[in-house]
Design a protein around this motif. Structure first.
Motif, PDB file in Angstrom:
ATOM      1  N   ASP A   1     -75.965 -43.580 -71.346  1.00 41.19           N
ATOM      2  CA  ASP A   1     -76.358 -44.334 -70.028  1.00 41.19           C
ATOM      3  C   ASP A   1     -77.629 -44.370 -69.954  1.00 41.19           C
ATOM      4  O   ASP A   1     -78.306 -43.356 -70.036  1.00 41.19           O
ATOM      5  CB  ASP A   1     -75.683 -43.741 -68.991  1.00 41.19           C
ATOM      6  CG  ASP A   1     -75.800 -44.520 -67.620  1.00 41.19           C
ATOM      7  OD1 ASP A   1     -76.723 -45.244 -67.745  1.00 41.19           O
ATOM      8  OD2 ASP A   1     -75.218 -44.119 -66.648  1.00 41.19           O
TER       9      ASP A   1
ATOM     10  N   ASP B   1     -81.323 -38.618 -64.252  1.00 41.43           N
ATOM     11  CA  ASP B   1     -80.242 -38.143 -63.213  1.00 41.43           C
ATOM     12  C   ASP B   1     -80.577 -36.727 -63.517  1.00 41.43           C
ATOM     13  O   ASP B   1     -79.923 -35.982 -64.274  1.00 41.43           O
ATOM     14  CB  ASP B   1     -78.960 -38.523 -63.775  1.00 41.43           C
ATOM     15  CG  ASP B   1     -78.153 -37.985 -62.732  1.00 41.43           C
ATOM     16  OD1 ASP B   1     -78.612 -37.139 -61.673  1.00 41.43           O
ATOM     17  OD2 ASP B   1     -76.842 -38.202 -62.822  1.00 41.43           O
TER      18      ASP B   1
ATOM     19  N   ASP C   1     -78.297 -51.579 -57.112  1.00 39.42           N
ATOM     20  CA  ASP C   1     -78.510 -51.006 -58.504  1.00 39.42           C
ATOM     21  C   ASP C   1     -78.451 -52.123 -59.532  1.00 39.42           C
ATOM     22  O   ASP C   1     -77.479 -52.429 -59.784  1.00 39.42           O
ATOM     23  CB  ASP C   1     -78.173 -49.751 -58.655  1.00 39.42           C
ATOM     24  CG  ASP C   1     -78.633 -48.645 -57.645  1.00 39.42           C
ATOM     25  OD1 ASP C   1     -79.746 -48.354 -57.681  1.00 39.42           O
ATOM     26  OD2 ASP C   1     -77.589 -47.995 -57.308  1.00 39.42           O
TER      27      ASP C   1
ATOM     28  N   ALA D   1     -78.509 -53.954 -62.825  1.00 39.65           N
ATOM     29  CA  ALA D   1     -78.420 -53.338 -64.425  1.00 39.65           C
ATOM     30  C   ALA D   1     -78.912 -54.424 -65.229  1.00 39.65           C
ATOM     31  O   ALA D   1     -78.862 -55.704 -65.266  1.00 39.65           O
ATOM     32  CB  ALA D   1     -76.759 -53.291 -64.591  1.00 39.65           C
TER      33      ALA D   1
ATOM     34  N   GLU E   1     -77.462 -52.174 -70.053  1.00 42.70           N
ATOM     35  CA  GLU E   1     -76.803 -51.398 -69.284  1.00 42.70           C
ATOM     36  C   GLU E   1     -75.386 -51.836 -68.801  1.00 42.70           C
ATOM     37  O   GLU E   1     -75.516 -53.079 -68.558  1.00 42.70           O
ATOM     38  CB  GLU E   1     -77.695 -50.841 -68.191  1.00 42.70           C
ATOM     39  CG  GLU E   1     -79.271 -50.349 -68.565  1.00 42.70           C
ATOM     40  CD  GLU E   1     -80.353 -50.610 -67.424  1.00 42.70           C
ATOM     41  OE1 GLU E   1     -81.319 -50.085 -67.683  1.00 42.70           O
ATOM     42  OE2 GLU E   1     -79.880 -51.169 -66.518  1.00 42.70           O
TER      43      GLU E   1
ATOM     44  N   ASP F   1     -72.009 -51.756 -63.843  1.00 46.84           N
ATOM     45  CA  ASP F   1     -71.810 -51.003 -62.773  1.00 46.84           C
ATOM     46  C   ASP F   1     -72.803 -49.770 -62.742  1.00 46.84           C
ATOM     47  O   ASP F   1     -72.565 -48.683 -62.040  1.00 46.84           O
ATOM     48  CB  ASP F   1     -70.213 -50.786 -62.676  1.00 46.84           C
ATOM     49  CG  ASP F   1     -69.732 -50.029 -63.810  1.00 46.84           C
ATOM     50  OD1 ASP F   1     -70.465 -50.108 -64.934  1.00 46.84           O
ATOM     51  OD2 ASP F   1     -68.586 -49.565 -63.741  1.00 46.84           O
ATOM     52  N   HIS F   2     -73.700 -49.665 -63.628  1.00 46.42           N
ATOM     53  CA  HIS F   2     -74.393 -48.524 -63.855  1.00 46.42           C
ATOM     54  C   HIS F   2     -75.964 -48.744 -63.877  1.00 46.42           C
ATOM     55  O   HIS F   2     -76.568 -48.260 -64.770  1.00 46.42           O
ATOM     56  CB  HIS F   2     -74.234 -47.777 -64.985  1.00 46.42           C
ATOM     57  CG  HIS F   2     -73.043 -46.783 -65.025  1.00 46.42           C
ATOM     58  ND1 HIS F   2     -71.833 -47.245 -65.009  1.00 46.42           N
ATOM     59  CD2 HIS F   2     -73.057 -45.490 -65.060  1.00 46.42           C
ATOM     60  CE1 HIS F   2     -70.876 -46.141 -65.008  1.00 46.42           C
ATOM     61  NE2 HIS F   2     -71.672 -45.083 -64.758  1.00 46.42           N
TER      62      HIS F   2
END
Ligand SMILES: Cc1cc2nc3c(=O)[nH]c(=O)nc-3n(C[C@H](O)[C@H](O)[C@H](O)COP(=O)(O)OP(=O)(O)OC[C@H]3O[C@@H](n4cnc5c(N)ncnc54)[C@H](O)[C@@H]3O)c2cc1C
Length: 434
Positions: A33, A39, A211, A213, A217, A220-221
């Motif tokens: 990801d 993160d 957010d 993308a 990407e 949904d991330h």
């Protein structure tokens, strides 16, 4: 210009090369990801990351973009270029080596313009890799031209109040603080209207609306924040570099960031070329290896030539930054930014073609490279803007032709040459006649 590498530094580069291939690329495979390196709350990735970062620190290769006063090596851009070629091979490597964007640029801003308290609160944990940060400059209605920004800030008592929207602010959902650009002096000349602020992520009024993308990407991330700053209140000293100095502060980070992206892109291109040459000597068609076909030889040669030209441009630019007065490399930095997107596009395209159907899948790193191409020609300012800047620098030095025809006009120059050598030409002509 001297691009020589001493034996001691070459040993470090060799170690980095092995380490990135054998250890760091695992992280790309386990946590693919795009936001994963940022993160800090994923216990699994952090458990693998931390020991790798310790090895980098033990080798004295942590955060090498920094001056010694900030715990770096002060290596300069030339050595950084060679390191970044290796770091650029995979997306986790910048985090493993403490050189991830936009933290590098944000650290530069805080180092130059932060108060001692801000350095302790934001800069120290940033440099130690404990937190990440976000640079919030682009707005939904304007990006390439900051003069169109409308997010504003004003004084209320001892505080500044920030109100407006920001767009495509990378890593917003992971960040501990923002560096935010806002209009504070609307009546000043255009380049003196904006200011830069440091804003803790937990400040009331910061709303991440979405957010976003990138196409490389999963939808949904996304990691690029579309953010509303709704009357966000920060103390007076949150302004960095003073009211109206936002452009100057932004420039102190963007130049470095652009050349570092270019250095890492050399690494990506080299990885693609390695894949191409391996494929060329592994796969057969029409009774011969791919590499025995002239078209394929052409792909390989063009790719190697493109990479070498681009690499030398980047190294020369790095050398100029290290050795010439501040600002002398500006045009070259713009050239690197433009060449980076073009070379990356051409290399990734040929690498896909050479791998056939496999090249079009997610089963090789080339897919990510290909989808990263548009990012390189837009992020940190679109290609067009940098081309205009490069051309502008050329035109500034250009002198108009003295007359109706250009200085290179052959009849005019020939006439001047005849006049200059008239005595010899006349003597020779007379001698020939006799
Ligand atoms: C991967 C990625 C990461 C990013 N991260 C951040 C971040 O962390 N923080 C942040 O603030 N922003 C970030 N951005 C946003 C980036 O800085 C902007 O996208 C960029 O400045 C361009 O602005 P824009 O998208 O609004 O395009 P626009 O300004 O709308 O430009 C669109 C197009 O118009 C043309 N154009 C624009 N200006 C000119 C000109 N002067 N001459 C000729 N043609 C022109 C070009 O074709 C250009 O591509 C990121 C973008 C990407 C892709």
């Amino acid at each position: 210009m001297d691009f020589t590498v001493d034996a001691e530094f070459q040993e470090k580069l060799d170690w980095m090369n092995r380490f990135v291939r054998e250890e760091v690329e695992d992280l790309d495979l386990l946590f693919p990801d795009g936001g994963a390196p940022y993160d800090k709350h994923n216990p699994l990735s952090q458990a693998i990351l931390k020991p790798l970062q310790e090895q980098v620190k033990a080798k004295g290769l942590w955060a090498c973009h920094l001056d010694p006063s900030l715990g770096g090596k002060g290596y300069g851009q030339m050595k950084l270029a060679l390191m970044n070629e290796i770091i650029g091979r995979c997306s986790w490597a910048p985090t493993v080596f403490g050189t991830a964007a936009p933290d590098t640029g944000n650290a530069e801003i805080l180092a130059l313009y932060g108060t001692p308290e801000q350095k302790e609160r934001y800069l120290r944990p940033l440099l130690d890799g404990e937190i990440v940060s976000t640079f919030a400059m682009t707005e939904p209605q304007a990006g390439a031209d900051p003069k169109e920004f409308v997010c504003k800030a004003w004084r209320e008592g001892d505080d500044w109040v920030i109100d407006g929207e920001k767009w495509y602010a990378s890593n917003a959902k992971y960040c501990s603080f923002y560096i935010v650009m806002a209009v504070t002096n609307p009546d000043n000349p255009p380049h003196e209207r904006l200011s830069m602020f440091v804003v803790p992520a937990e400040t009331p009024g910061i709303i991440i609306k979405r957010d976003v993308a990138g196409m490389n990407e999963p939808e949904d991330h996304g990691i690029h924040g579309y953010i509303r700053f709704d009357h966000v209140r920060v103390p007076a000293d949150a302004i960095l570099g003073g009211p109206g100095h936002g452009f100057k502060v932004a420039q102190s980070r963007l130049g470095g960031g652009r050349i570092h992206h270019a250095m890492r892109t050399v690494g990506q291109c080299n990885r693609a070329l390695e894949m191409m040459t391996e494929r060329a000597v592994s796969r057969r068609t029409q009774g011969r290896l791919l590499g025995d076909h002239q078209f394929v030889k052409g792909y390989l040669a063009d790719t190697a030539i493109d990479i070498e030209m681009f690499r030398l441009l980047v190294l020369k630019t790095a050398w100029m930054i290290d050795n010439l007065p501040h600002g002398a490399a500006r045009m070259n930095i713009g050239m690197c930014k433009v060449a980076m997107a073009r070379v990356y596009h051409d290399v990734a395209q040929r690498a896909i073609q050479l791998h056939g159907a496999l090249g079009t899948t997610h089963e090789t790193p080339i897919a990510k490279m290909w989808m990263g191409v548009p990012m390189l020609s837009v992020a940190d300012g679109p290609t067009e803007v940098h081309k205009v800047q490069v051309a502008g620098a050329l035109l500034k030095k250009a002198v108009p032709a003295p007359g109706l025809f250009p200085t290179e006009h052959i009849p005019t120059k020939r006439e001047a040459a005849r006049r200059k050598y008239a005595h010899i030409l006349a003597e020779t002509a007379t001698a020939a006649a006799e």
